[in-house]
Design a protein around this motif. Structure first.
Motif, PDB file in Angstrom:
ATOM      1  N   GLY A  60       0.829  -1.204   0.000  1.00 38.44           N
ATOM      2  CA  GLY A  60       0.000   0.000   0.000  1.00 38.44           C
ATOM      3  C   GLY A  60       0.857   1.245   0.000  1.00 38.44           C
ATOM      4  N   THR A  61       0.356   2.307  -0.625  1.00 38.58           N
ATOM      5  CA  THR A  61       1.136   3.543  -0.660  1.00 38.58           C
ATOM      6  C   THR A  61       1.183   4.233   0.697  1.00 38.58           C
ATOM      7  N   HIS A  62       0.210   3.959   1.566  1.00 37.16           N
ATOM      8  CA  HIS A  62       0.245   4.473   2.938  1.00 37.16           C
ATOM      9  C   HIS A  62      -0.135   3.341   3.891  1.00 37.16           C
ATOM     10  N   GLY A  63       0.403   3.404   5.084  1.00 37.33           N
ATOM     11  CA  GLY A  63      -0.049   2.511   6.142  1.00 37.33           C
ATOM     12  C   GLY A  63       0.691   1.196   6.264  1.00 37.33           C
ATOM     13  N   LYS A  64       1.581   0.888   5.300  1.00 46.53           N
ATOM     14  CA  LYS A  64       2.163  -0.454   5.344  1.00 46.53           C
ATOM     15  C   LYS A  64       3.148  -0.643   6.494  1.00 46.53           C
ATOM     16  N   SER A  89      -3.835   0.811   0.380  1.00 47.70           N
ATOM     17  CA  SER A  89      -4.161   2.011  -0.399  1.00 47.70           C
ATOM     18  C   SER A  89      -3.414   1.953  -1.719  1.00 47.70           C
ATOM     19  N   MET A  90      -3.933   2.682  -2.703  1.00 50.61           N
ATOM     20  CA  MET A  90      -3.270   2.739  -4.009  1.00 50.61           C
ATOM     21  C   MET A  90      -3.281   4.172  -4.540  1.00 50.61           C
ATOM     22  N   ASP A  91      -3.114   5.136  -3.635  1.00 51.13           N
ATOM     23  CA  ASP A  91      -3.060   6.530  -4.063  1.00 51.13           C
ATOM     24  C   ASP A  91      -1.811   6.776  -4.894  1.00 51.13           C
ATOM     25  N   ALA A  92      -1.900   7.694  -5.822  1.00 49.70           N
ATOM     26  CA  ALA A  92      -0.764   8.001  -6.700  1.00 49.70           C
ATOM     27  C   ALA A  92       0.452   8.404  -5.879  1.00 49.70           C
ATOM     28  N   ASP A  93       1.588   7.805  -6.190  1.00 51.25           N
ATOM     29  CA  ASP A  93       2.872   8.146  -5.582  1.00 51.25           C
ATOM     30  C   ASP A  93       3.961   7.519  -6.444  1.00 51.25           C
ATOM     31  N   HIS A  94       5.213   7.918  -6.218  1.00 49.43           N
ATOM     32  CA  HIS A  94       6.355   7.393  -6.981  1.00 49.43           C
ATOM     33  C   HIS A  94       6.134   7.547  -8.493  1.00 49.43           C
ATOM     34  N   ASP A 134       7.714   9.333 -10.388  1.00 47.96           N
ATOM     35  CA  ASP A 134       9.008   9.359 -11.064  1.00 47.96           C
ATOM     36  C   ASP A 134       9.400   7.965 -11.545  1.00 47.96           C
ATOM     37  N   ILE A 135       8.853   6.940 -10.901  1.00 50.12           N
ATOM     38  CA  ILE A 135       9.104   5.552 -11.295  1.00 50.12           C
ATOM     39  C   ILE A 135       8.038   5.059 -12.274  1.00 50.12           C
ATOM     40  N   TYR A 136       6.779   5.337 -11.957  1.00 52.02           N
ATOM     41  CA  TYR A 136       5.661   4.742 -12.705  1.00 52.02           C
ATOM     42  C   TYR A 136       5.182   5.568 -13.896  1.00 52.02           C
ATOM     43  N   LEU A 139       0.770   2.700 -11.645  1.00 54.51           N
ATOM     44  CA  LEU A 139       0.918   2.308 -10.243  1.00 54.51           C
ATOM     45  C   LEU A 139      -0.163   1.300  -9.863  1.00 54.51           C
ATOM     46  N   VAL A 140      -1.409   1.585 -10.235  1.00 55.10           N
ATOM     47  CA  VAL A 140      -2.519   0.671  -9.942  1.00 55.10           C
ATOM     48  C   VAL A 140      -2.285  -0.686 -10.604  1.00 55.10           C
TER      49      VAL A 140
END
Length: 450
Positions: free
Chosen positions: A119-123, A187-192, A194-196, A202-203
Motif C-alpha cells: 500500500g502507498t500508505h499505512g504499510k 491504499s493505491m493513491d498516486a505516488d512514486h 518518477d518511477i511509474y 501504479l494501480v
C-alpha cells in the motif's frame, strides 16, 4: 539462492530502513556483515553496535578485505543508490553476486508462510502491528519492518522461521519479487510517479502484486479499492471492520466485526482513524492465519507503535510535541485528522520538510491543500534524497500555494527559536527526510522534567 553457502554479506546503502533489517537478519544468522552508507545515523550507529563494519566514503579501498572475495560474498543494494556509485559499479564489474534488497527478501520468504503488507500508505504501521500480534501469539515469526518498532526498538522481530511478515514496497516495483500466502493492500493513491509515470501504471503494479499471491492464498483489500478480495474498513460493511468505537483515556475501544461474528472490547492506543484501519487488517490477517481473537485482543493492547509514526516526544498538559514520517498529502491529512480528534480545541503548528523534488512537483496542489489545514506552518527546504533539483520546484514555490496567513520558510537551525515565538500548544514535525535528526534537539529544548 543458497544463503547457507555465503559467509559474508555487504550492503551498499546499509543504513536504509529495509536494508538495515536485512543486515540484522544476516548477523543473527551468523554471517559477517559490512556496508557503506552516505552519512552516520542512529540506525548505522545501532548496526555498528552489533559488530557491523560501516564506512561513509564511496571508496572501494574502505571496504574490509573479507568482503572482496566474489566467491564468498553476497552484495545487497538499495535502488536508491545512484548508478554511478563507485563501490556498486566495482562489485558488478568484478562479477560478485549482486542482488537488490527486494530480491533477497523474496528469497528469504520463499520457504516460509509469508504475510505481506502492501500500500502507498499505512504499510509500515500495519506490518509492525501484524508482526507484534503474531509474536505475542507465539507464532514462530520473522518480521521485517519498514520502521523502528517501539516495542522491540528494532526493525526486525526474530522469533522463528516458519512465518515471515514483510512490508511489500511498491517503490521500483520491489514487491513483485514476493509470492505471499496472505497479502493486503491498504491504499493505491498516486505516488512514486518518477518511477511509474502515471497513477494508472501504479494501480496496474498493485494488480500484478495481487496476482503473485500463492494459488490458495488470500488477498485483503481496503474497502473501496478496485480489486477483488476480503474487505476491511472502519465503521462500514466490510468483511472485517471496527464497530462501536469509543475513545477512552486517549485510546480507541472498539469491537471487531468478522465474517464469523462480533468480537468485543479491543483496545488500541495509536490516534487516528487511519491507524485504527491498520489495526483491523492486522487483526484480520493474524486471525486468518489462526490466532485466536482473545489472544489478539491482549496483544493489541500492548502495541506501542513505530518511531516517527505519530510518536509523542513530549506530552504534558501545556505542550505536546509529535513527530511523524508523513510525506504524501494523504498521509498529512491523516495526521491532521488524528491531531484534531485528540486535541480539538488546541492550536497546531506543523513543521514540514518536503521529500523529493518530483513528489513535490507532482502533488504540489494537494500538499498545499493539506498543509493549509494547520493553524500555523513552517516549511523547510525540499529534501532531495536520490534526486537532482527540478527547475522552479522549491519550498518557496510550494509555500506560495498554501492558503494560510500564518506560514513561513525556515532553516533547520531556526526551528527551535521559531517554535519559541509560536503560541501553538501542539507542535508537529512531519517528513521523510532528515527532519527526524532534528527531533532530539527540539525535545531537549522543550522537555521539562516533572
Amino acid at each position: 539462492m543458497n544463503f547457507g553457502a555465503i559467509n559474508n554479506v555487504y550492503f551498499v546503502g546499509v543504513g536504509g530502513i529495509g536494508m538495515s533489517a536485512l543486515a540484522r537478519y544476516f548477523v543473527a544468522n551468523g554471517k559477517q556483515v559490512g556496508g557503506y552508507d552516505k552519512t552516520p545515523t542512529e540506525i548505522t550507529r545501532s548496526l555498528e553496535e552489533l559488530g557491523i563494519s560501516i564506512h561513509f566514503e564511496d571508496d572501494i579501498s574502505c571496504v574490509p578485505s573479507l568482503f572482496l572475495n566474489p566467491e564468498d560474498t553476497l552484495v545487497v543494494y538499495t535502488p536508491a543508490i545512484p548508478k554511478e556509485h563507485t563501490e556498486f559499479s566495482y562489485f558488478k564489474d568484478q562479477n560478485f553476486k549482486v542482488l537488490k534488497r527486494s530480491a533477497v527478501l523474496g528469497e528469504i520468504t520463499k520457504q516460509t508462510v509469508c504475510l505481506a503488507v502492501a500500500g502507498t500508505h499505512g504499510k509500515t504501521t500495519t506490518t509492525s502491528i501484524l508482526g507484534h500480534l503474531m509474536n505475542e501469539c507465539h507464532v514462530p515469526v520473522t518480521a521485517f519492518l519498514g520502521g523502528i518498532s517501539e516495542n522491540y526498538n528494532s526493525n526486525l522481530i526474530l522469533n522463528g522461521t516458519e512465518v515471515t511478515v514483510v512490508e511489500a514496497d511498491e517503490f521500483d516495483r520491489s514487491f513483485l519479487t514476493l509470492s505471499p500466502d496472505l497479502a493486503c493492500i491498504t491504499s493505491m493513491d498516486a505516488d512514486h510517479l518518477d518511477i511509474y509515470g502515471s497513477a494508472e501504471e501504479l494501480v496496474k503494479s498493485f494488480k500484478d502484486f495481487s496476482e503473485g499471491i500463492k494459488p490458495h492464498g488470500k488477498l485483503f483489500i481496503k474497502n473501496g479499492l478496485p480489486l477483488k478480495g476480503i474487505t476491511y474498513g472502519v465503521e462500514d460493511d466490510s468483511d472485517y471492520s471496527a464497530q462501536n468505537i469509543k475513545i477512552d483515556n486517549g485510546s480507541y475501544v472498539f469491537d471487531v466485526k468478522t465474517p464469523q461474528g462480533l468480537h468485543k472490547d479491543f483496545r488500541f492506543s495509536l490516534p487516528g482513524r487511519h491507524n485504527l484501519s491498520n489495526a483491523i487488517i492486522a487483526i484480520a490477517m493474524a486471525a486468518e492465519y489462526g490466532c485466536s481473537y482473545q489472544d489478539l485482543a491482549k496483544a493489541l493492547e500492548t502495541y506501542r507503535g513505530v518511531k516517527r509514526r505519530f510518536t509523542y516526544q513530549i506530552k504534558t498538559d501545556d505542550f505536546v510535541f509529535i513527530d511523524d514520517y508523513a510525506h504524501h498529502p494523504e498521509e498529512i491529512n491523516a495526521v491532521h485528522q488524528a491531531v484534531r480528534e485528540m486535541y480539538p480545541n488546541q492550536k497546531v503548528l506543523a513543521i514540514f520538510q518536503p521529500h523529493l523534488f518530483s513528489r513535490t512537483k507532482d502533488f504540489a496542489d494537494a500538499f498545499a491543500e493539506s498543509l493549509s489545514k494547520f493553524d500555523e506552518l513552517m516549511l523547510l527546504d525540499i529534501y532531495p534524497a536520490r534526486e537532482l533539483p527540478i527547475d522552479g520546484v522549491t519550498s518557496e514555490w510550494l509555500l506560495s500555494k498554501v492558503n494560510n496567513s500564518n506560514k513561513k520558510l525556515v532553516r533547520k537551525t531556526e526551528i527551535i527559536q521559531e517554535i519559541r515565538k509560536s503560541e501553538a500548544q501542539i507542535v508537529l514535525t512531519i517528513g521523510a527526510g532528515d527532519i527526524g535528526e532534528e527531533v532530539k534537539h527540539i525535545k531537549e529544548a522543550f522537555y521539562v522534567k516533572n
